[in-house]
Write an enzyme that holds these catalytic residues in place. Sequence first.
Site, PDB file in Angstrom:
ATOM      1  N   LYS A  77     -36.012 -15.006  21.936  1.00 42.88           N
ATOM      2  CA  LYS A  77     -37.003 -14.869  23.009  1.00 42.88           C
ATOM      3  C   LYS A  77     -37.715 -13.529  22.942  1.00 42.88           C
ATOM      4  O   LYS A  77     -38.875 -13.421  23.317  1.00 42.88           O
ATOM      5  CB  LYS A  77     -36.367 -15.105  24.380  1.00 42.88           C
ATOM      6  CG  LYS A  77     -35.991 -16.558  24.586  1.00 42.88           C
ATOM      7  CD  LYS A  77     -35.973 -17.001  26.038  1.00 42.88           C
ATOM      8  CE  LYS A  77     -35.840 -18.514  26.105  1.00 42.88           C
ATOM      9  NZ  LYS A  77     -35.571 -19.031  27.435  1.00 42.88           N
ATOM     10  N   LYS A  93     -35.475 -25.219  17.372  1.00 49.69           N
ATOM     11  CA  LYS A  93     -35.155 -26.041  18.544  1.00 49.69           C
ATOM     12  C   LYS A  93     -36.436 -26.510  19.256  1.00 49.69           C
ATOM     13  O   LYS A  93     -37.405 -25.750  19.328  1.00 49.69           O
ATOM     14  CB  LYS A  93     -34.330 -25.170  19.504  1.00 49.69           C
ATOM     15  CG  LYS A  93     -33.783 -25.916  20.701  1.00 49.69           C
ATOM     16  CD  LYS A  93     -33.027 -24.988  21.638  1.00 49.69           C
ATOM     17  CE  LYS A  93     -33.922 -24.329  22.648  1.00 49.69           C
ATOM     18  NZ  LYS A  93     -33.283 -24.022  23.933  1.00 49.69           N
ATOM     19  N   LYS A 114     -39.221 -26.247  25.792  1.00 50.21           N
ATOM     20  CA  LYS A 114     -40.279 -26.633  26.723  1.00 50.21           C
ATOM     21  C   LYS A 114     -41.426 -25.628  26.765  1.00 50.21           C
ATOM     22  O   LYS A 114     -42.540 -25.968  27.129  1.00 50.21           O
ATOM     23  CB  LYS A 114     -39.702 -26.889  28.118  1.00 50.21           C
ATOM     24  CG  LYS A 114     -39.071 -25.699  28.805  1.00 50.21           C
ATOM     25  CD  LYS A 114     -38.672 -26.054  30.236  1.00 50.21           C
ATOM     26  CE  LYS A 114     -37.172 -26.164  30.432  1.00 50.21           C
ATOM     27  NZ  LYS A 114     -36.409 -24.944  30.211  1.00 50.21           N
TER      28      LYS A 114
HETATM   29  N1  AQP Z   1     -33.799 -28.885  22.005  1.00 53.03           N
HETATM   30  C1  AQP Z   1     -32.706 -29.060  22.743  1.00 53.03           C
HETATM   31  N2  AQP Z   1     -31.715 -29.888  22.320  1.00 53.03           N
HETATM   32  C2  AQP Z   1     -30.598 -30.085  23.082  1.00 53.03           C
HETATM   33  N3  AQP Z   1     -30.405 -29.472  24.280  1.00 53.03           N
HETATM   34  C3  AQP Z   1     -31.365 -28.642  24.728  1.00 53.03           C
HETATM   35  N4  AQP Z   1     -31.493 -27.895  25.846  1.00 53.03           N
HETATM   36  C4  AQP Z   1     -32.666 -27.212  25.819  1.00 53.03           C
HETATM   37  N5  AQP Z   1     -33.339 -27.502  24.710  1.00 53.03           N
HETATM   38  C5  AQP Z   1     -32.553 -28.384  23.991  1.00 53.03           C
HETATM   39  C6  AQP Z   1     -30.494 -27.855  26.915  1.00 53.03           C
HETATM   40  O1  AQP Z   1     -31.199 -28.059  28.141  1.00 53.03           O
HETATM   41  C7  AQP Z   1     -30.521 -27.348  29.174  1.00 53.03           C
HETATM   42  C8  AQP Z   1     -31.506 -26.580  29.993  1.00 53.03           C
HETATM   43  O2  AQP Z   1     -32.091 -25.579  29.203  1.00 53.03           O
HETATM   44  P1  AQP Z   1     -32.797 -24.378  29.943  1.00 53.03           P
HETATM   45  O3  AQP Z   1     -33.984 -24.847  30.642  1.00 53.03           O
HETATM   46  O4  AQP Z   1     -31.845 -23.665  30.804  1.00 53.03           O
HETATM   47  O5  AQP Z   1     -33.160 -23.366  28.819  1.00 53.03           O
HETATM   48  P2  AQP Z   1     -33.353 -23.425  27.312  1.00 53.03           P
HETATM   49  O6  AQP Z   1     -32.091 -23.805  26.596  1.00 53.03           O
HETATM   50  O7  AQP Z   1     -33.944 -22.113  26.921  1.00 53.03           O
HETATM   51  O8  AQP Z   1     -34.401 -24.605  27.155  1.00 53.03           O
HETATM   52  P3  AQP Z   1     -35.833 -24.554  26.585  1.00 53.03           P
HETATM   53  O9  AQP Z   1     -36.406 -25.928  26.701  1.00 53.03           O
HETATM   54  O10 AQP Z   1     -35.802 -23.953  25.207  1.00 53.03           O
HETATM   55  O11 AQP Z   1     -36.587 -23.609  27.613  1.00 53.03           O
HETATM   56  P4  AQP Z   1     -37.527 -22.378  27.360  1.00 53.03           P
HETATM   57  O12 AQP Z   1     -38.597 -22.863  26.423  1.00 53.03           O
HETATM   58  O13 AQP Z   1     -38.046 -22.009  28.696  1.00 53.03           O
HETATM   59  O14 AQP Z   1     -36.671 -21.321  26.757  1.00 53.03           O
HETATM   60  C9  AQP Z   1     -29.475 -26.463  28.502  1.00 53.03           C
HETATM   61  O15 AQP Z   1     -28.199 -27.047  28.667  1.00 53.03           O
HETATM   62  C10 AQP Z   1     -29.865 -26.489  27.061  1.00 53.03           C
HETATM   63  O16 AQP Z   1     -28.743 -26.364  26.203  1.00 53.03           O
END
Ligand code: AQP
Length: 332
Positions: A116, A198, A201
Amino acid sequence: MAENDKKIVFSGVQPSGNLTIGNYLGAIKNFSRFSEDYKTFYCVVDLHAITVRQVPAELRKRTYETLALYMACGLDPKENTLFVQSHVPQHAELGWILDCYTMFGELSRMTQFKDKSAKNAQNINAGLFTYPALMAADILLYQTDIVPVGIDQKQHLELARDVAARFNLIYSDTFKIPEGYIPTDTMKIMSLQEPTAKMSKSDPNENAVVRILDSKDDIMRKFKRAVTDSETCVRYSEDKPGVSNLMTIYRAFTGKTFDEIEREFDGKGYGDFKLAVGEACADGLTSVRDEFARLVQDKAHLEAVMKAGAEDAYGYARRTMSKVRRKIGFVN
Ligand code: AQP
């Protein structure tokens, strides 16, 4: 089983963007399996979301939407405590306290921080760095037994366990040491455009991300454009990350095994395969989309759910905090 005898489950999702099928398959889809036999807390973690700059009106809107999505994905607020992190002030309070029991070296090793900070070079703030201590607070406040998360959160979860054990060692038993529940069948859903990264979002490339609320047309278009490789055979293999990711998604939505998928597309090109993945994904999400459209319109109901959820969560959080404050030596 009496409410007090139930084991506790906690998890959260950041309202930092429109949720993806990664969030769905890696996390939310698994939440409802705990509703009946466990006491479940599912949180919209808005405090975490501001570690990256957010547009205020959008953050507010997405907080409602994330709650509505929880419900659309099958989480009944009568059976699950659904709430917003910033409505329960003990999260921030314990987050600060745990900052003081989390080592700089531990936080420096977190891969999410490294990723990040590379993506947000203009805003490498202290919150981004101490994010895992706040996540530890989220989990430990509820004396959580099980944390359903995607594998990308495994490192943070292990840190939460270490911090809990360290605190318990200094002050005697205070926190339950939580276990992760990481789905082995979906694990990590990868970007459709860069399948070694990965699916996230907040990815600015819309073609890389399939969102739970995307229309069927958008889903089909994104899968058609998904990056594969120069071969033509549908086979699961580490050296075929694009195809393997599509197979993982297809398996998650159809329940078919990798062998069955390989046989199904034997002799067919990637075009047919991508269409089938798109169809399965779009169809698998139809009921969630329809239910979301209904729920999100009723703001008063969403507010009632978040209020009741926060009140319930507050009671649990307050009990842990009074124990923590006493052990540390704060005057009550
Ligand atoms: N690509 C993924 N595959 C499997 N699990 C995923 N999770 C996120 N992306 C994947 C799981 O979703 C839950 C919530 O995630 P989060 O919103 O707390 O944060 P994150 O992991 O940082 O998700 P993003 O989508 O990548 O958000 P941004 O872009 O804002 O950083 C968690 O249980 C995560 O493991």
